[in-house]
Design an enzyme around this catalytic site. Sequence first.
Site, mmCIF file in Angstrom:
data_model
loop_
_atom_site.group_PDB
_atom_site.id
_atom_site.type_symbol
_atom_site.label_atom_id
_atom_site.label_comp_id
_atom_site.label_asym_id
_atom_site.label_seq_id
_atom_site.Cartn_x
_atom_site.Cartn_y
_atom_site.Cartn_z
ATOM 1 N N LYS A 113 0.833 -1.218 0.000
ATOM 2 C CA LYS A 113 0.000 0.000 0.000
ATOM 3 C C LYS A 113 0.863 1.262 0.000
ATOM 4 C CE LYS A 113 -2.303 -0.733 3.862
ATOM 5 N NZ LYS A 113 -1.826 -2.044 4.283
ATOM 6 N N ARG A 122 11.455 -5.757 4.657
ATOM 7 C CA ARG A 122 11.188 -4.352 4.331
ATOM 8 C C ARG A 122 12.147 -3.425 5.078
ATOM 9 N NH1 ARG A 122 5.158 -2.265 4.547
ATOM 10 N NH2 ARG A 122 5.175 -2.980 6.696
#
Length: 220
Positions: free
Chosen positions: A13, A127
Site C-alpha cells: 500500500k 522491508r
Amino acid sequence: MIIIMLGAPGTGKGTVAGLLSEGLGIPTVSSGDIFRKAIQDRTELGIQVEGYLSRGELVPDDLTIKVIEDRLNKPDLANGVILDGYPRTTMQAEKLDKFLEGQGKKIEIAINLETPREELIERVVNRRICSNSECKTIYNLKLNPPKQAGLCDKCGSELTQRKDDNEEVMNNRLDTYFKQTQPIIEFYEKKGILHTEKVSLSINRMGTDVAKELIERLKK
Ligand code: AMP
C-alpha cells in the site's frame, strides 16, 4: 481527488501510495506514519498508542478518527489526499464518509491490494524504510534492494526497519486485518468504488505495475 488504499500489511500500500502521489501530485497521509512519528517524538499521542503498535493491534477508533480528521482539515489537503492505512474499521469508514460529505467531497476510488499470506510475511521481514522523514522510500532486501547496502538510493539517508516488521507481530497484524479490516472491502464494493488488484510474485505483478496503470487511468 480522494483515494484510499486498502489491503493487508505488506501488500505494498505504501509503495503504491507513494508512486500515485508522485504521478498525480496528491499528498499521501499514512495513519501508521503519524502514529510512529508521535511515538518517536514522545508526544502524548505517542505514549497513548505505542502499546497498540508494538502488539500489532489497532489503535481505538475514537482516537484514530480524531487524529485523521484533524489532519484532513489541514489546508495542504484541500485538493485531495491518498489515505494509506485509513480507514481500517467499519466505524472509521462510516465516519470518513460523513466527514467528507460535510466538506462536499467523496472518495473517488478504494484501491484494494491482495497478496497471499505467506508472501506477506516474507515481504515485511525484508522491508526497510528510508529514515529521512521527507523521503521515506520503501525498499525490500530481496525484491527491491538499495544500490548501496543500508542507504537510500534517492537521498543517501540510512535505512531502518520498523519495530513491528517481525514475524511474531506481523502474524498479529494479519489476524487483526482479517478480523477487523477486511469487512470494509464489502462496504466499498457496495458503493461501486472498489478496485481490487492481485499483487504477487507468483503472477509476476508488483505494486509498481499497478501504480503505473492507475496513474494513467486516474489522470484522464
Ligand atoms: P501501518 O503503518 O499502516 O502498517 O500501521 C501500523 C500500526 O499503526 C497498525 O498496526 C496499528 O497499530 C496502527 N494503525 C495505523 N492505522 C490505523 C487505523 N486506521 N486504525 C487503527 N490503528 C491504526
